[in-house]
Design a protein around this motif. Structure first.
Motif, PDB file in Angstrom:
ATOM      1  N   LEU A   1      45.383  46.847  26.753  1.00 53.94           N
ATOM      2  CA  LEU A   1      44.340  46.444  27.744  1.00 53.94           C
ATOM      3  C   LEU A   1      44.854  47.290  29.238  1.00 53.94           C
ATOM      4  CD1 LEU A   1      44.722  42.504  27.569  1.00 53.94           C
ATOM      5  CD2 LEU A   1      42.928  44.108  26.481  1.00 53.94           C
ATOM      6  N   SER A   2      45.975  47.482  29.312  1.00 53.49           N
ATOM      7  CA  SER A   2      46.178  48.361  30.530  1.00 53.49           C
ATOM      8  C   SER A   2      45.712  49.832  30.468  1.00 53.49           C
ATOM      9  CB  SER A   2      47.804  48.364  30.977  1.00 53.49           C
ATOM     10  OG  SER A   2      48.184  46.980  31.177  1.00 53.49           O
ATOM     11  N   ALA A   3      46.060  50.209  29.413  1.00 44.01           N
ATOM     12  CA  ALA A   3      45.608  51.638  28.933  1.00 44.01           C
ATOM     13  C   ALA A   3      43.934  51.888  29.080  1.00 44.01           C
ATOM     14  CB  ALA A   3      46.125  52.205  27.719  1.00 44.01           C
ATOM     15  N   LEU A   4      43.308  50.938  28.416  1.00 43.89           N
ATOM     16  CA  LEU A   4      41.900  51.067  28.458  1.00 43.89           C
ATOM     17  C   LEU A   4      41.317  50.771  29.911  1.00 43.89           C
ATOM     18  CD1 LEU A   4      41.046  48.739  25.248  1.00 43.89           C
ATOM     19  CD2 LEU A   4      40.765  51.263  25.934  1.00 43.89           C
ATOM     20  N   GLY A   5      42.064  49.847  30.566  1.00 45.49           N
ATOM     21  CA  GLY A   5      41.362  49.527  32.035  1.00 45.49           C
ATOM     22  C   GLY A   5      41.635  50.982  32.972  1.00 45.49           C
TER      23      GLY A   5
ATOM     24  N   VAL B   1      37.561  43.978  29.603  1.00 40.72           N
ATOM     25  CA  VAL B   1      38.286  44.993  30.321  1.00 40.72           C
ATOM     26  C   VAL B   1      37.558  46.255  30.588  1.00 40.72           C
ATOM     27  CG1 VAL B   1      40.118  46.712  30.583  1.00 40.72           C
ATOM     28  CG2 VAL B   1      40.669  44.343  29.809  1.00 40.72           C
ATOM     29  N   VAL B   2      36.800  46.875  29.597  1.00 48.15           N
ATOM     30  CA  VAL B   2      36.032  48.028  29.772  1.00 48.15           C
ATOM     31  C   VAL B   2      34.771  47.576  30.540  1.00 48.15           C
ATOM     32  CG1 VAL B   2      34.606  49.704  28.593  1.00 48.15           C
ATOM     33  CG2 VAL B   2      37.110  49.246  27.763  1.00 48.15           C
ATOM     34  N   ALA B   3      34.236  46.392  30.100  1.00 48.37           N
ATOM     35  CA  ALA B   3      32.915  46.080  30.855  1.00 48.37           C
ATOM     36  C   ALA B   3      33.086  45.698  32.142  1.00 48.37           C
ATOM     37  CB  ALA B   3      32.274  44.821  29.810  1.00 48.37           C
ATOM     38  N   THR B   4      34.079  45.151  32.539  1.00 44.44           N
ATOM     39  CA  THR B   4      34.480  44.661  33.869  1.00 44.44           C
ATOM     40  C   THR B   4      34.707  46.125  34.833  1.00 44.44           C
ATOM     41  OG1 THR B   4      35.857  43.020  33.301  1.00 44.44           O
ATOM     42  CG2 THR B   4      36.204  43.818  35.568  1.00 44.44           C
ATOM     43  N   VAL B   5      35.198  47.278  34.205  1.00 44.34           N
ATOM     44  CA  VAL B   5      35.313  48.533  34.845  1.00 44.34           C
ATOM     45  C   VAL B   5      33.819  48.912  35.046  1.00 44.34           C
ATOM     46  CG1 VAL B   5      36.235  50.782  34.999  1.00 44.34           C
ATOM     47  CG2 VAL B   5      37.395  48.682  34.204  1.00 44.34           C
TER      48      VAL B   5
ATOM     49  N   LYS C   1      40.306  49.301  43.244  1.00 45.39           N
ATOM     50  CA  LYS C   1      39.683  47.937  43.337  1.00 45.39           C
ATOM     51  C   LYS C   1      39.421  47.357  41.826  1.00 45.39           C
ATOM     52  CE  LYS C   1      37.330  48.572  47.770  1.00 45.39           C
ATOM     53  NZ  LYS C   1      35.944  48.898  48.370  1.00 45.39           N
ATOM     54  N   THR C   2      38.783  48.402  40.945  1.00 48.58           N
ATOM     55  CA  THR C   2      38.590  48.164  39.634  1.00 48.58           C
ATOM     56  C   THR C   2      39.803  47.955  38.763  1.00 48.58           C
ATOM     57  OG1 THR C   2      38.392  50.349  39.009  1.00 48.58           O
ATOM     58  CG2 THR C   2      36.414  49.141  39.692  1.00 48.58           C
ATOM     59  N   THR C   3      40.815  48.608  38.810  1.00 50.66           N
ATOM     60  CA  THR C   3      42.073  48.425  38.128  1.00 50.66           C
ATOM     61  C   THR C   3      42.572  47.111  38.217  1.00 50.66           C
ATOM     62  OG1 THR C   3      42.649  50.976  37.983  1.00 50.66           O
ATOM     63  CG2 THR C   3      44.431  49.441  37.651  1.00 50.66           C
ATOM     64  N   PRO C   4      42.971  46.377  39.298  1.00 52.05           N
ATOM     65  CA  PRO C   4      43.451  44.870  39.578  1.00 52.05           C
ATOM     66  C   PRO C   4      42.672  44.057  38.913  1.00 52.05           C
ATOM     67  CG  PRO C   4      43.954  46.164  41.519  1.00 52.05           C
ATOM     68  CD  PRO C   4      42.910  47.196  40.626  1.00 52.05           C
ATOM     69  N   LEU C   5      41.493  44.275  39.038  1.00 54.24           N
ATOM     70  CA  LEU C   5      40.237  43.414  38.547  1.00 54.24           C
ATOM     71  C   LEU C   5      40.236  43.188  36.998  1.00 54.24           C
ATOM     72  CD1 LEU C   5      37.939  41.413  39.280  1.00 54.24           C
ATOM     73  CD2 LEU C   5      36.434  43.379  39.362  1.00 54.24           C
ATOM     74  N   ALA C   6      40.325  44.326  36.437  1.00 50.59           N
ATOM     75  CA  ALA C   6      40.216  44.656  35.051  1.00 50.59           C
ATOM     76  C   ALA C   6      41.251  44.191  34.120  1.00 50.59           C
ATOM     77  CB  ALA C   6      39.807  45.868  34.601  1.00 50.59           C
TER      78      ALA C   6
ATOM     79  N   SER D   1      30.923  47.407  35.093  1.00 54.58           N
ATOM     80  CA  SER D   1      30.132  46.654  35.864  1.00 54.58           C
ATOM     81  C   SER D   1      30.381  46.833  37.286  1.00 54.58           C
ATOM     82  CB  SER D   1      30.054  45.168  35.500  1.00 54.58           C
ATOM     83  OG  SER D   1      31.589  44.732  35.559  1.00 54.58           O
ATOM     84  N   ALA D   2      31.627  47.266  37.559  1.00 51.29           N
ATOM     85  CA  ALA D   2      31.931  47.383  38.991  1.00 51.29           C
ATOM     86  C   ALA D   2      31.251  48.518  39.602  1.00 51.29           C
ATOM     87  CB  ALA D   2      33.705  47.698  38.903  1.00 51.29           C
ATOM     88  N   THR D   3      30.835  49.634  38.891  1.00 46.99           N
ATOM     89  CA  THR D   3      30.067  50.426  39.494  1.00 46.99           C
ATOM     90  C   THR D   3      28.584  50.054  40.212  1.00 46.99           C
ATOM     91  OG1 THR D   3      28.746  50.807  37.177  1.00 46.99           O
ATOM     92  CG2 THR D   3      30.914  52.028  37.631  1.00 46.99           C
ATOM     93  N   LEU D   4      28.431  48.630  39.774  1.00 50.22           N
ATOM     94  CA  LEU D   4      27.014  48.234  40.389  1.00 50.22           C
ATOM     95  C   LEU D   4      27.187  47.812  41.979  1.00 50.22           C
ATOM     96  CD1 LEU D   4      25.835  45.657  37.587  1.00 50.22           C
ATOM     97  CD2 LEU D   4      25.047  48.339  38.031  1.00 50.22           C
ATOM     98  N   LEU D   5      28.840  47.424  42.291  1.00 53.47           N
ATOM     99  CA  LEU D   5      28.928  47.310  43.555  1.00 53.47           C
ATOM    100  C   LEU D   5      29.798  48.432  44.214  1.00 53.47           C
ATOM    101  CD1 LEU D   5      30.803  43.782  42.561  1.00 53.47           C
ATOM    102  CD2 LEU D   5      28.441  44.133  43.472  1.00 53.47           C
ATOM    103  N   HIS D   6      30.321  49.315  43.602  1.00 54.22           N
ATOM    104  CA  HIS D   6      30.984  50.463  44.232  1.00 54.22           C
ATOM    105  C   HIS D   6      30.397  51.720  43.364  1.00 54.22           C
ATOM    106  CE1 HIS D   6      33.869  53.683  45.452  1.00 54.22           C
ATOM    107  NE2 HIS D   6      34.553  52.553  46.264  1.00 54.22           N
ATOM    108  N   LYS D   7      29.433  52.355  44.135  1.00 57.73           N
ATOM    109  CA  LYS D   7      28.725  53.461  43.669  1.00 57.73           C
ATOM    110  C   LYS D   7      29.638  54.667  43.430  1.00 57.73           C
ATOM    111  CE  LYS D   7      24.578  51.612  43.398  1.00 57.73           C
ATOM    112  NZ  LYS D   7      23.985  51.332  41.944  1.00 57.73           N
ATOM    113  N   VAL D   8      29.555  55.409  42.512  1.00 53.79           N
ATOM    114  CA  VAL D   8      30.442  56.440  42.082  1.00 53.79           C
ATOM    115  C   VAL D   8      29.404  57.859  41.955  1.00 53.79           C
ATOM    116  CG1 VAL D   8      32.086  57.572  40.589  1.00 53.79           C
ATOM    117  CG2 VAL D   8      32.377  54.952  40.964  1.00 53.79           C
TER     118      VAL D   8
END
Length: 275
Positions: A124-128, A39-43, A65-70, A45-52
């Motif tokens: 899992l939800s809290a970590l995401g 879950v943490v890795a998914t969030v 976008k990352t919350t539902p995915l993770a 890695s999402a920075t590669l597609l959506h720059k913050v």
């Protein structure tokens, strides 16, 4: 009446003791930590597609976008894997007979397993959520949603909308817990339980729209909790917190949880544990 309340308190105490033992056992398993790590890795890695970045542009869309995915994709899948092995392992090894000698009633044993699965869903939800907000807060802009230089929604309003989605998201996730635990109690093989839980989930998600039952399947509403937050990110005003889709999400999840738990309880009560 006094005896009734004493019996309830005694049952709750046994359930809590069983839950703490189950949580301690789960904490010693390496697989337990795979879900949170993914879950943490998914969030991240999402920075590669959506720059913050701090560019005066709101980064709430990154969170949306990352919350539902993770949580609802990776997290839900890992939740199913985790919960589908909760009962099958003890049924296959026969250790359930020792557990129920403590004494612990069968329905109390089931309740402890459900509580463990629900706790895992909350973890899992809290970590995401924490990872998404942490990345956006540290490296991006969370001052509110603006359009044309005008503040449309404040940061506090966005936080409330997200919290609403997070809490609402527990309903379908808890239904998924009951579903996986039910499957876990139907077989003595952990591999068969995991395979059946994942396979039935995929088949049901594939065919539900073709047979017109998507409104009655709890997995349909996994992403529903985040729609309001996503709409606010786009500057769309949502008039009501409790719209039809939200009510269907709650009702379908609660009914599904009750059905899966009830059937699992009946199966466990009638099962010959010495066979």
């Amino acid at each position: 009446m006094k005896g009734f309340f004493e019996a309830i308190v005694s049952a709750l105490r046994r359930i809590w003791n069983a839950y703490t033992i189950e949580a301690f056992k789960a904490a010693k398993l390496k697989f337990t930590y795979l879900g949170p790590a993914l879950v943490v890795a998914t969030v991240c890695s999402a920075t590669l597609l959506h720059k913050v970045t701090r560019d005066d542009i709101s980064d709430y869309p990154f969170i949306a976008k990352t919350t539902p995915l993770a949580i609802n994709l990776v997290g839900a899948f890992m939740l199913i894997l985790f919960c589908s092995g909760l009962m099958s392992k003890e049924l296959s090894s026969g250790t359930i007979r020792l557990v129920l000698v403590r004494p612990l009633r069968r329905w109390e044993f089931l309740a402890a397993k459900l509580l463990l699965g629900m706790s895992y869903a909350v973890l899992l939800s809290a970590l995401g959520a924490a990872t998404s907000w942490g990345i956006a807060g540290l490296f991006g802009d969370l001052e509110g949603v603006t359009f044309g230089g005008e503040l449309i929604y404040t940061g506090a309003a966005m936080a409330r909308a997200y919290l609403f989605g997070l809490v609402l998201g527990f309903f379908p996730l808890f239904a998924a817990v009951a579903y996986a635990v039910f499957i876990s109690g139907c077989t003595r093989s952990t591999g068969a339980a995991v395979g059946s839980a994942v396979g039935i989930w995929i088949v049901a998600d594939t065919v539900k729209s073709f047979v017109g039952l998507e409104n009655f399947v709890f997995s349909t509403y996994l992403e529903t909790p985040w729609q309001r937050f996503a709409d606010l990110c786009d500057g769309i005003d949502v008039a009501s917190w409790a719209d039809k889709t939200t009510l269907l999400c709650v009702a379908t999840s609660v009914v599904s949880f009750a059905i899966f738990t009830g059937v699992a309880g009946v199966i466990l009560a009638r099962r010959d544990l010495h066979a």
